[in-house]
Design a protein around this motif. Structure first.
Motif, PDB file in Angstrom:
ATOM      1  N   GLU A 173       0.853  -1.184   0.000  1.00  0.00           N
ATOM      2  CA  GLU A 173       0.000   0.000   0.000  1.00  0.00           C
ATOM      3  C   GLU A 173       0.887   1.231   0.000  1.00  0.00           C
ATOM      4  O   GLU A 173       1.739   1.401   0.882  1.00  0.00           O
ATOM      5  N   MET A 174       0.710   2.104  -0.970  1.00  0.00           N
ATOM      6  CA  MET A 174       1.534   3.296  -1.135  1.00  0.00           C
ATOM      7  C   MET A 174       0.951   4.480  -0.357  1.00  0.00           C
ATOM      8  O   MET A 174      -0.220   4.443   0.048  1.00  0.00           O
ATOM      9  N   PRO A 175       1.749   5.536  -0.143  1.00  0.00           N
ATOM     10  CA  PRO A 175       1.182   6.764   0.425  1.00  0.00           C
ATOM     11  C   PRO A 175       0.050   7.288  -0.451  1.00  0.00           C
ATOM     12  O   PRO A 175       0.105   7.208  -1.677  1.00  0.00           O
ATOM     13  N   GLY A 176      -0.997   7.796   0.180  1.00  0.00           N
ATOM     14  CA  GLY A 176      -2.157   8.258  -0.562  1.00  0.00           C
ATOM     15  C   GLY A 176      -3.238   7.215  -0.683  1.00  0.00           C
ATOM     16  O   GLY A 176      -4.288   7.465  -1.278  1.00  0.00           O
ATOM     17  N   GLY A 177      -2.982   6.015  -0.126  1.00  0.00           N
ATOM     18  CA  GLY A 177      -3.989   4.963  -0.163  1.00  0.00           C
ATOM     19  C   GLY A 177      -3.974   4.106  -1.410  1.00  0.00           C
ATOM     20  O   GLY A 177      -4.767   3.167  -1.524  1.00  0.00           O
ATOM     21  N   LYS A 178      -3.097   4.391  -2.367  1.00  0.00           N
ATOM     22  CA  LYS A 178      -3.034   3.577  -3.580  1.00  0.00           C
ATOM     23  C   LYS A 178      -2.333   2.250  -3.293  1.00  0.00           C
ATOM     24  O   LYS A 178      -1.566   2.124  -2.350  1.00  0.00           O
ATOM     25  N   ARG A 179      -2.587   1.273  -4.141  1.00  0.00           N
ATOM     26  CA  ARG A 179      -1.942  -0.030  -4.032  1.00  0.00           C
ATOM     27  C   ARG A 179      -1.044  -0.240  -5.234  1.00  0.00           C
ATOM     28  O   ARG A 179      -1.337   0.214  -6.331  1.00  0.00           O
ATOM     29  N   ASN A 180       0.038  -0.953  -4.990  1.00  0.00           N
ATOM     30  CA  ASN A 180       1.010  -1.202  -6.051  1.00  0.00           C
ATOM     31  C   ASN A 180       1.389  -2.672  -6.048  1.00  0.00           C
ATOM     32  O   ASN A 180       1.414  -3.318  -4.987  1.00  0.00           O
ATOM     33  N   ALA A 181       1.680  -3.199  -7.214  1.00  0.00           N
ATOM     34  CA  ALA A 181       2.101  -4.591  -7.351  1.00  0.00           C
ATOM     35  C   ALA A 181       3.234  -4.646  -8.363  1.00  0.00           C
ATOM     36  O   ALA A 181       3.168  -4.007  -9.420  1.00  0.00           O
ATOM     37  N   VAL A 182       4.281  -5.405  -8.024  1.00  0.00           N
ATOM     38  CA  VAL A 182       5.443  -5.536  -8.899  1.00  0.00           C
ATOM     39  C   VAL A 182       5.832  -7.007  -8.980  1.00  0.00           C
ATOM     40  O   VAL A 182       5.933  -7.687  -7.947  1.00  0.00           O
ATOM     41  N   ASP A 183       6.030  -7.503 -10.186  1.00  0.00           N
ATOM     42  CA  ASP A 183       6.520  -8.862 -10.386  1.00  0.00           C
ATOM     43  C   ASP A 183       8.030  -8.879 -10.195  1.00  0.00           C
ATOM     44  O   ASP A 183       8.756  -8.027 -10.736  1.00  0.00           O
ATOM     45  N   VAL A 184       8.521  -9.854  -9.440  1.00  0.00           N
ATOM     46  CA  VAL A 184       9.946  -9.934  -9.135  1.00  0.00           C
ATOM     47  C   VAL A 184      10.445 -11.350  -9.376  1.00  0.00           C
ATOM     48  O   VAL A 184       9.686 -12.325  -9.303  1.00  0.00           O
ATOM     49  N   GLU A 185      11.733 -11.452  -9.668  1.00  0.00           N
ATOM     50  CA  GLU A 185      12.372 -12.751  -9.872  1.00  0.00           C
ATOM     51  C   GLU A 185      13.112 -13.158  -8.601  1.00  0.00           C
ATOM     52  O   GLU A 185      13.844 -12.354  -8.015  1.00  0.00           O
ATOM     53  N   VAL A 186      12.925 -14.390  -8.170  1.00  0.00           N
ATOM     54  CA  VAL A 186      13.632 -14.904  -6.997  1.00  0.00           C
ATOM     55  C   VAL A 186      15.059 -15.248  -7.406  1.00  0.00           C
ATOM     56  O   VAL A 186      15.284 -16.106  -8.264  1.00  0.00           O
ATOM     57  N   VAL A 187      16.045 -14.566  -6.799  1.00  0.00           N
ATOM     58  CA  VAL A 187      17.442 -14.778  -7.182  1.00  0.00           C
ATOM     59  C   VAL A 187      18.248 -15.485  -6.096  1.00  0.00           C
ATOM     60  O   VAL A 187      19.377 -15.916  -6.347  1.00  0.00           O
ATOM     61  N   ALA A 188      17.682 -15.606  -4.883  1.00  0.00           N
ATOM     62  CA  ALA A 188      18.432 -16.267  -3.811  1.00  0.00           C
ATOM     63  C   ALA A 188      17.479 -16.725  -2.721  1.00  0.00           C
ATOM     64  O   ALA A 188      16.436 -16.105  -2.476  1.00  0.00           O
ATOM     65  N   LEU A 189      17.844 -17.840  -2.071  1.00  0.00           N
ATOM     66  CA  LEU A 189      17.146 -18.329  -0.888  1.00  0.00           C
ATOM     67  C   LEU A 189      18.127 -18.293   0.272  1.00  0.00           C
ATOM     68  O   LEU A 189      19.264 -18.774   0.153  1.00  0.00           O
ATOM     69  N   LEU A 190      17.703 -17.724   1.394  1.00  0.00           N
ATOM     70  CA  LEU A 190      18.567 -17.529   2.548  1.00  0.00           C
ATOM     71  C   LEU A 190      18.345 -18.625   3.578  1.00  0.00           C
ATOM     72  O   LEU A 190      17.228 -19.126   3.756  1.00  0.00           O
ATOM     73  N   GLU A 191      19.428 -18.995   4.264  1.00  0.00           N
ATOM     74  CA  GLU A 191      19.334 -19.983   5.332  1.00  0.00           C
ATOM     75  C   GLU A 191      18.444 -19.457   6.454  1.00  0.00           C
ATOM     76  O   GLU A 191      18.216 -18.253   6.586  1.00  0.00           O
ATOM     77  N   ARG A 192      17.969 -20.387   7.281  1.00  0.00           N
ATOM     78  CA  ARG A 192      17.100 -19.993   8.388  1.00  0.00           C
ATOM     79  C   ARG A 192      17.843 -19.064   9.346  1.00  0.00           C
ATOM     80  O   ARG A 192      19.019 -19.244   9.625  1.00  0.00           O
TER      81      ARG A 192
END
Length: 430
Positions: free
Chosen positions: A169-188
């Motif tokens: 949720e952005m300032p002003g009450g708007k919503r935003n969505a972005v597609d992203v690529e998973v480049v790494a998985l982190l240990e616990r």
């Protein structure tokens, strides 16, 4: 005194079986104490490392911006201005890094998970402290990429190279969505892997929230050991206040815990907050408190075992050595010297056994550090997938002192009982 040492030492040699049993019990008690203390210290160290890697620096200057009283976002609008005020007060032993923070919903297919969102500048900061299971964290420098904690990836059922979507949720009450690529998985990383599972670049975080170029959520200081954090935090608050920034009063609360109360306040605009890493990790206090309680409990049990076990053993020894005690009294040995001989015997057993057990436990702790794997449930509390052990010389000293003290106290009662025997006991026991 030398004669008393000789008497105590010869008594131990004369009753080898009982002496070896006492040595084994007291050495085991000392080893348990060192083991518990080293685990406690190891978990505390692993927790601090995880907090400093994922959540906070040793000192943090964070921003809270309210466009209107009913919305709040973690951002320092005038990042350059704040850094210019802080720079003269930053010690040479501290490094400065810029981070972003917020919250987002991550989606992949039919799965949706809400989590703490953190961002960093990989090119300026590097990847030190992060433990990568697969992929490359350096790839966060590419546009629209993300690194996930292992637990987050399991809940979303994604792997490196696959796509996910971030919703904010952005300032002003708007919503935003972005597609992203998973480049790494982190240990616990303990409980942080459950609540802080999304890692992106500062650039992507600005794109998600629509922040101005260069804006960050928090300016963090990573300092070497020995830097006094509280006085430095006070100096930074004073400098920011004199420069015209509104600074929140100090509070031992994490960033997320401050959002609700600040949101209910009727002000708007920009305010800054200066906190330590311990403040930011306040929601993890239950781990340290639980471990401290466990340490006290184990210490009390061990101390009780030492006192009761040695008391019983020496009480039996007094009955078995009636003739010897009576003979010493008939030869003119004073009650005071006899008490000292028995107490010295208990102290000698306690010192030798506890020192051997503590040194052995400390050596094993060094050898097994980050080697023994632990179940996932414990890994969550330990902030590590392996048993965190951090034995120190101080742990050895504390264990030796407690066990020797317990042995000395346990021998006082039997010693006075032995001293109360009359000289004729030697003749009656024949």
């Amino acid at each position: 005194m030398r004669a008393l040492f000789q008497i105590a030492f010869r008594n131990l040699l004369a009753h080898r079986e009982r002496g070896l049993l006492l040595l084994a019990v007291l050495a085991g008690a000392s080893a348990v104490l060192v083991g518990v203390m080293s685990v406690n210290a190891g978990i505390a160290s692993a927790q601090r490392e995880a907090v400093r890697t994922f959540l906070a620096g040793d000192l943090n200057v964070g921003g809270y911006f309210k466009e209107h009283p009913d919305s709040i976002f973690p951002v320092v609008g005038d990042t350059a201005g704040v850094r210019s005020v802080l720079q003269p007060h930053v010690p040479a032993e501290c490094q400065v890094r810029e981070r972003g923070r917020g919250s987002a919903t991550a989606g992949a297919g039919r799965h949706r998970v809400r989590s703490y969102l953190m961002s960093l500048d990989v090119e300026a900061e590097g990847t030190a402290g992060f433990r990568v299971r697969s992929g490359a964290l350096e790839a966060l420098a590419k546009p629209r990429t993300i690194a996930l904690s292992t637990s987050m990836a399991e809940r979303l059922q994604v792997e490196v190279g696959q796509l996910a979507t971030l919703f904010v949720e952005m300032p002003g009450g708007k919503r935003n969505a972005v597609d992203v690529e998973v480049v790494a998985l982190l240990e616990r990383a303990g409980v942080l892997g459950e609540s802080a599972g999304l890692l992106v670049s500062n650039t992507l975080l600005r794109e998600l929230y629509g922040f101005r170029p260069g804006a960050v959520s928090v300016i963090q200081l990573l300092c070497e050991d020995g830097v006094a954090l509280e006085p430095l935090a006070g100096a930074l608050r004073g400098a920011l206040g004199q420069a015209g920034f509104e600074v929140l009063p100090p509070a031992h609360e994490a960033y997320g815990d401050k959002l609700g109360p600040l949101l209910r306040e009727g002000w708007a605009g920009q305010r800054l907050d200066v906190s330590t890493w311990e403040d930011e990790a306040a929601f993890l206090d239950f781990v340290g408190q639980g471990l401290g309680l466990l340490l006290v409990l184990v210490g009390g049990v061990v101390f009780g075992v030492v006192v009761v076990g040695l008391f019983v053993s020496l009480s039996v020894s007094v009955r078995e050595r009636t003739r010897e005690i009576g003979t010493l009294r008939a030869m003119g040995m004073q009650r005071r010297s006899l008490v000292a001989a028995f107490v010295l015997e208990g102290l000698l057993v306690g010192l030798v056994a506890s020192l051997a057990g503590a040194v052995l436990a400390a050596g094993l702790g060094v050898l097994l550090r980050d080697v023994v794997p632990v179940p996932d449930a414990l890994a969550t509390l330990f902030f590590s997938g392996t048993l965190p052990l951090a034995p120190t010389a101080g742990h050895v000293v504390v264990a030796v002192f407690l066990v020797t003290l317990g042995a000395g106290l346990a021998s006082i009662g039997p010693a006075f009982r032995a001293a109360s025997l009359p000289p004729r006991s030697a003749m009656e026991s024949l």
